[in-house]
Motif scaffolding. Structure first.
Motif, short mmCIF file in Angstrom:
data_model
loop_
_atom_site.label_atom_id
_atom_site.label_comp_id
_atom_site.label_asym_id
_atom_site.label_seq_id
_atom_site.Cartn_x
_atom_site.Cartn_y
_atom_site.Cartn_z
N VAL A 29 0.84 -1.20 0.00
CA VAL A 29 0.00 0.00 0.00
C VAL A 29 0.87 1.25 0.00
N HIS A 30 1.92 1.25 0.79
CA HIS A 30 2.82 2.40 0.84
C HIS A 30 3.45 2.65 -0.53
N ASP A 31 3.87 1.58 -1.20
CA ASP A 31 4.49 1.72 -2.51
C ASP A 31 3.51 2.27 -3.54
N VAL A 32 2.29 1.75 -3.54
CA VAL A 32 1.27 2.22 -4.50
C VAL A 32 0.92 3.69 -4.23
N LEU A 33 0.73 4.04 -2.98
CA LEU A 33 0.38 5.43 -2.65
C LEU A 33 1.51 6.39 -3.01
N LYS A 34 2.73 5.96 -2.80
CA LYS A 34 3.88 6.82 -3.10
C LYS A 34 4.05 7.02 -4.61
N LYS A 35 3.90 5.95 -5.39
CA LYS A 35 4.08 6.04 -6.84
C LYS A 35 2.97 6.85 -7.51
N ASN A 36 1.76 6.81 -6.97
CA ASN A 36 0.63 7.50 -7.58
C ASN A 36 0.42 8.90 -7.03
N VAL A 44 -3.98 8.81 4.72
CA VAL A 44 -4.48 8.61 6.08
C VAL A 44 -5.61 7.58 6.08
N VAL A 45 -6.51 7.70 5.12
CA VAL A 45 -7.63 6.75 5.04
C VAL A 45 -7.12 5.34 4.75
N ALA A 46 -6.21 5.20 3.79
CA ALA A 46 -5.70 3.88 3.43
C ALA A 46 -4.95 3.23 4.60
N TYR A 47 -4.09 4.00 5.25
CA TYR A 47 -3.36 3.45 6.40
C TYR A 47 -4.30 3.20 7.57
N GLY A 48 -5.33 4.03 7.72
CA GLY A 48 -6.31 3.83 8.79
C GLY A 48 -7.07 2.53 8.63
N VAL A 49 -7.50 2.25 7.41
CA VAL A 49 -8.23 1.00 7.15
C VAL A 49 -7.33 -0.20 7.39
N LEU A 50 -6.10 -0.14 6.90
CA LEU A 50 -5.16 -1.24 7.12
C LEU A 50 -4.85 -1.40 8.61
N GLY A 51 -4.70 -0.28 9.30
CA GLY A 51 -4.43 -0.34 10.74
C GLY A 51 -5.60 -0.89 11.54
#
Length: 72
Positions: A29-36, A44-51
């Motif tokens: 997820v970190h890689d995809v968010l960083k590249k896009n 915050v939403v993506a990491y929140g859901v994963l967390g």
């Protein structure tokens, strides 16, 4: 090896494997968010859901531990 040992090893491997999957998912997820170039609120939403998924997994383990120690 006793049956109790098999269950212990199986439990440890299950939780270890699932923990590794959570780590790999967070890296992906970190890689995809960083590249896009996702905005901060999206991150915050993506990491929140994963967390929250990881927290739910930990809560399940803690609840299971309490139930097993209480004999339920």
């Amino acid at each position: 090896m006793l049956e109790e040992n098999y269950e212990l090893v199986e439990s440890i491997m299950l939780y270890g494997g699932l923990s590794c999957l959570f780590v790999l998912m967070s890296i992906a997820v970190h890689d995809v968010l960083k590249k896009n170039d996702v905005p901060i609120i999206g991150r915050v939403v993506a990491y929140g859901v994963l967390g929250m998924g990881a927290v739910g997994f930990l809560a399940k383990g803690i609840i299971e531990l309490f139930w097993l120690s209480a004999g339920v």
